[in-house]
Motif scaffolding. Sequence first.
Motif, PDB file in Angstrom:
ATOM      1  N   GLU A  39       1.207  10.284  -4.000  1.00 19.18           N
ATOM      2  CA  GLU A  39       0.355  10.728  -2.900  1.00 19.18           C
ATOM      3  C   GLU A  39       1.052  10.698  -1.550  1.00 19.18           C
ATOM      4  OE1 GLU A  39      -3.588   9.508  -2.614  1.00 19.18           O
ATOM      5  OE2 GLU A  39      -4.014   9.636  -4.735  1.00 19.18           O
ATOM      6  N   GLU A  47       1.040   4.306  -2.896  1.00 18.73           N
ATOM      7  CA  GLU A  47       0.872   5.740  -2.688  1.00 18.73           C
ATOM      8  C   GLU A  47       2.118   6.526  -3.115  1.00 18.73           C
ATOM      9  OE1 GLU A  47      -0.386   6.568   1.293  1.00 18.73           O
ATOM     10  OE2 GLU A  47      -2.475   6.049   0.844  1.00 18.73           O
ATOM     11  N   VAL A  49      -9.771   4.099   4.733  1.00 19.24           N
ATOM     12  CA  VAL A  49      -8.918   4.486   3.604  1.00 19.24           C
ATOM     13  C   VAL A  49      -9.258   5.904   3.147  1.00 19.24           C
ATOM     14  CG1 VAL A  49      -8.335   4.000   1.191  1.00 19.24           C
ATOM     15  CG2 VAL A  49      -8.526   2.124   2.831  1.00 19.24           C
ATOM     16  N   SER A  60      -8.757  -1.248  -3.115  1.00 16.94           N
ATOM     17  CA  SER A  60      -9.139  -0.295  -2.075  1.00 16.94           C
ATOM     18  C   SER A  60      -8.776   1.128  -2.486  1.00 16.94           C
ATOM     19  CB  SER A  60      -8.438  -0.647  -0.763  1.00 16.94           C
ATOM     20  OG  SER A  60      -8.797  -1.943  -0.326  1.00 16.94           O
ATOM     21  N   TYR A  61      -7.584   1.282  -3.043  1.00 19.96           N
ATOM     22  CA  TYR A  61      -7.127   2.598  -3.487  1.00 19.96           C
ATOM     23  C   TYR A  61      -8.043   3.157  -4.573  1.00 19.96           C
ATOM     24  CZ  TYR A  61      -4.131   6.104  -5.698  1.00 19.96           C
ATOM     25  OH  TYR A  61      -3.650   7.257  -6.238  1.00 19.96           O
ATOM     26  N   ARG A  97     -10.585   6.475  -4.475  1.00 16.15           N
ATOM     27  CA  ARG A  97     -10.110   7.621  -5.256  1.00 16.15           C
ATOM     28  C   ARG A  97     -10.965   7.921  -6.482  1.00 16.15           C
ATOM     29  NH1 ARG A  97      -7.642   7.079  -0.944  1.00 16.15           N
ATOM     30  NH2 ARG A  97      -5.535   7.866  -0.656  1.00 16.15           N
ATOM     31  N   SER A 141       0.827  -1.211   0.000  1.00 16.79           N
ATOM     32  CA  SER A 141       0.000   0.000   0.000  1.00 16.79           C
ATOM     33  C   SER A 141       0.859   1.258   0.000  1.00 16.79           C
ATOM     34  CB  SER A 141      -0.916  -0.006   1.232  1.00 16.79           C
ATOM     35  OG  SER A 141      -1.767  -1.128   1.226  1.00 16.79           O
ATOM     36  N   GLY A 156      -5.903   7.270   4.160  1.00 16.52           N
ATOM     37  CA  GLY A 156      -5.150   6.677   3.070  1.00 16.52           C
ATOM     38  C   GLY A 156      -4.955   5.179   3.252  1.00 16.52           C
ATOM     39  N   VAL A 157      -4.714   4.482   2.143  1.00 10.70           N
ATOM     40  CA  VAL A 157      -4.634   3.025   2.169  1.00 10.70           C
ATOM     41  C   VAL A 157      -3.387   2.544   2.904  1.00 10.70           C
ATOM     42  CG1 VAL A 157      -3.446   2.835  -0.066  1.00 10.70           C
ATOM     43  CG2 VAL A 157      -4.858   0.943   0.748  1.00 10.70           C
TER      44      VAL A 157
END
Length: 309
Positions: free
Chosen positions: A128, A123, A250, A176-177, A181, A119, A254-255
Amino acid sequence: MAVAHHHYELSPALMLRGNALGLSSMLIWSMAFPAADILLKSWDPMALTLFRFVLSVLFLIPIWIMIEGWQKVRSAPWLRGILIGGPTFGIAPYLLLVSQDLTSAITAAILASTLPIVSTLLEVVTGERKLRITFVLGLALSVVGAIVATGQIEAVSLGWGALAMLGSVVLFAVGSYLAVRNFPEVTPLGHTVLPLVGGLIVTATIYIGMIAYGLDVIPRHHISSTEIVWLVIYALAGLAISQLLWVAAVGQIGVALASFHINATPFYVMILMLFLGASWDWPAAIGASIVILGVVVAQLRRRGCVVQS
């Protein structure tokens, strides 16, 4: 499709809420492990995965309609959700079951601890997150905590089970991301339901294909009332409710940070097993403490990335 990237400082309240959601998600998700151990003795992994999706979707869609109204549900980006959730959430749970079926619980737990690493890389690659020493140290503590919690530090044996778990972790992180998003216009309920419907479609398609190919994946035994209870726990706690809390986490922190909490799962499983007659496991408790320390250390600098749900 354009994905907005937001960089701003996380407030203490946002951090607390996001971490509480992440912890709660993994605490509830851990109920799936003892349930899966029992169910895999008589269920094929694909049949179990399909049942889990069906029950979860049937549980969540009416709740979504009751809370937000039919019009909002009908106008949701269903196609995007299905396209994202199908190849990620549709395959990740099956690979997790295959791994649990082919390896030991210890091996599965150690391999699952790679989720924060995957994860974080996700990012970083997408721009990110900028790595800071506190975050890297927290990440390391999280992984060490997971290893300590299993009571094993030797090298994990490689094989199809290990590859299946790693594949599951990568797909789960990516799914998940993308789910959070790519749907800024929907709530955490939408972030949960839309990809799960995609997962259901893919799982059902694969299941039907396996039957057409002649594979014996249809449950043929008598399903007892006790087994039904475990099936409900496995589906609703292990997917529907935990997934809803997970995507909310998340969306808040964030993830990468949310995924740290998965490494305390062995401790949660141990707590649940206490009620089933197991004894206290000190390595699991110590490992969970190290994971929690890692979560705190990683967030000492309150600068991060988050996309509000």
